[in-house]
Design a protein around this motif. Structure first.
Motif, short mmCIF file in Angstrom:
data_model
loop_
_atom_site.label_atom_id
_atom_site.label_comp_id
_atom_site.label_asym_id
_atom_site.label_seq_id
_atom_site.Cartn_x
_atom_site.Cartn_y
_atom_site.Cartn_z
N LEU A 231 0.83 -1.21 0.00
CA LEU A 231 0.00 0.00 0.00
C LEU A 231 0.86 1.26 0.00
CD1 LEU A 231 -2.90 -0.93 2.47
CD2 LEU A 231 -2.79 -1.20 -0.01
N THR A 232 2.01 1.20 0.65
CA THR A 232 2.91 2.34 0.66
C THR A 232 3.43 2.62 -0.75
OG1 THR A 232 3.60 1.86 2.93
CG2 THR A 232 5.02 3.30 1.65
N PHE A 233 3.73 1.57 -1.50
CA PHE A 233 4.14 1.74 -2.89
C PHE A 233 3.02 2.38 -3.71
CE2 PHE A 233 7.76 -1.21 -2.32
CZ PHE A 233 8.68 -0.64 -3.19
N TRP A 234 1.79 2.06 -3.39
CA TRP A 234 0.65 2.64 -4.11
C TRP A 234 0.49 4.13 -3.84
CZ3 TRP A 234 -4.16 -1.07 -3.48
CH2 TRP A 234 -3.86 -2.33 -4.04
N GLY A 235 1.09 4.61 -2.77
CA GLY A 235 0.96 6.01 -2.39
C GLY A 235 0.06 6.25 -1.20
N ILE A 236 -0.58 5.20 -0.67
CA ILE A 236 -1.46 5.35 0.49
C ILE A 236 -0.75 6.15 1.59
CG2 ILE A 236 -2.73 4.16 2.31
CD1 ILE A 236 -4.02 3.69 -0.34
N ASN A 237 -1.40 7.18 2.09
CA ASN A 237 -0.72 8.10 3.00
C ASN A 237 -0.48 7.54 4.39
OD1 ASN A 237 -1.29 10.58 5.18
ND2 ASN A 237 0.16 11.06 3.55
N THR A 238 -1.50 6.94 4.98
CA THR A 238 -1.39 6.47 6.36
C THR A 238 -1.96 5.07 6.47
OG1 THR A 238 -1.77 8.75 7.09
CG2 THR A 238 -1.87 7.05 8.77
N THR A 239 -1.23 4.18 7.12
CA THR A 239 -1.72 2.81 7.31
C THR A 239 -1.59 2.41 8.78
OG1 THR A 239 0.48 1.92 6.78
CG2 THR A 239 -1.12 2.05 4.98
N TYR A 240 -2.54 1.60 9.21
CA TYR A 240 -2.50 1.02 10.56
C TYR A 240 -2.71 -0.47 10.43
CZ TYR A 240 -2.69 5.74 12.36
OH TYR A 240 -2.39 7.06 12.63
N LYS B 276 12.36 6.29 3.36
CA LYS B 276 12.27 5.13 2.47
C LYS B 276 11.20 5.33 1.41
CE LYS B 276 11.38 0.15 2.45
NZ LYS B 276 11.05 -1.06 3.27
N THR B 277 10.05 5.88 1.82
CA THR B 277 8.96 6.11 0.88
C THR B 277 9.35 7.17 -0.15
OG1 THR B 277 7.31 5.51 2.54
CG2 THR B 277 6.54 6.79 0.67
N VAL B 278 10.01 8.23 0.30
CA VAL B 278 10.48 9.27 -0.61
C VAL B 278 11.48 8.68 -1.61
CG1 VAL B 278 11.79 11.43 -0.79
CG2 VAL B 278 10.10 11.13 1.04
#
Length: 276
Positions: free
Chosen positions: A138-147, A187-189
């Motif tokens: 989901l982070t690769f997809w661009g999702i901003n916040t995950t729990y 890492k996401t950047v």
């Protein structure tokens, strides 16, 4: 508030019970309009690994009509709840097949304003590892916040898990109420700027990656312009973009020159001058 639930279990068992528990608790805090997609009922054909979605566009996927409905629902929602039981130490086959069909989002991330809750259940082990895997996707997809809510569920006593659920849900609900988007990690950047570099250096007009980054103008930014990443990450992202782009360009030119040398070597001597 619009929440899309993507249920990755082939049945309504332990994972489904946790989802219903989560919905009960969310409904006490927020007025929510839910949409529920049970992947087992969608009957999505198995991903063929043809790369059409990446190389040609997601619309060229042979199963596009099966995926289009889910894509539209993701666009519609403010947040997602994605669930999976743990099967053989990994996500369910249904969820993995869906994630494989969405692989083009690694190259063309777009869900920067969305938030997600990940629910994984197991009677044994690996609930945390599986939730970490979904989180990374989901982070690769661009999702901003995950729990993440990984639960070792071994009985039907749901009250036993209330404390664990409440702890995660309180944070998830707070972020749903708060429209502020959080800054990404380094890492996401780094991941973002790697694909930013690829799209503008390796590809040209007509390639879906190139066209997406150019038309959205994301290629101009070290991260999505609606999200404040701070000066340090901005400099880091732009520097990484320039460094990777320069290296890719040099490698691209080197491969072209090597290919030209191979062609010349195969030509008869009298044709070498004409070739050049």
């Amino acid at each position: 508030m619009k929440i899309l639930i993507i249920h990755g279990s082939p049945r309504r068992g332990n994972t489904w019970n946790i989802v219903n528990r989560v919905r009960e608790k969310i409904n006490k805090e927020i007025d929510v309009n839910y949409e529920i997609i049970e992947l087992s009922k969608m009957k999505i054909p198995m991903c063929m690994g043809c790369f059409n979605c990446i190389l040609k566009s997601e619309e060229k996927c042979p199963h596009y009509e099966s995926i289009k409905y889910i894509n539209n629902k993701i666009d519609w929602c403010d947040a997602m709840i994605i669930t999976s039981p743990v099967y053989s130490l990994q996500v369910s086959g249904q969820l993995k097949n869906f994630l494989d069909h969405m692989s083009y989002n690694f190259h063309r991330p777009k869900y920067f304003n969305k938030k997600a809750l990940i629910i994984t259940t197991t009677a044994g082990v690996n609930a945390k590892e599986v939730s970490n895997y979904i989180n990374e996707v989901l982070t690769f997809w661009g999702i901003n916040t995950t729990y993440k809510l990984p639960i070792v569920y071994r009985d039907n006593n749901l009250e036993k898990y209330d404390k664990q659920i409440d702890k995660v849900l309180s944070k998830f609900i707070d972020t749903l109420k708060n429209e502020k988007l959080k800054a990404p990690t380094f890492k996401t950047v780094a991941m973002y700027n790697s694909f930013r570099s690829m799209s503008t250096t390796l590809y040209t007009k007509g390639n879906p990656d190139y066209d997406y980054w150019k038309s959205s103008e994301l290629y101009k930014h070290p991260y999505h312009p609606d999200i404040n990443i701070g000066m340090i990450k901005r400099v880091f992202g732009n520097t990484l973009y320039k460094t990777i782009s320069r290296k890719m360009k040099n490698n691209k030119e080197l491969k072209y020159n090597e290919r030209e040398i191979k062609i010349v070597k195969r030509l008869p001597k009298e044709e070498v001058i004409n070739y050049r």
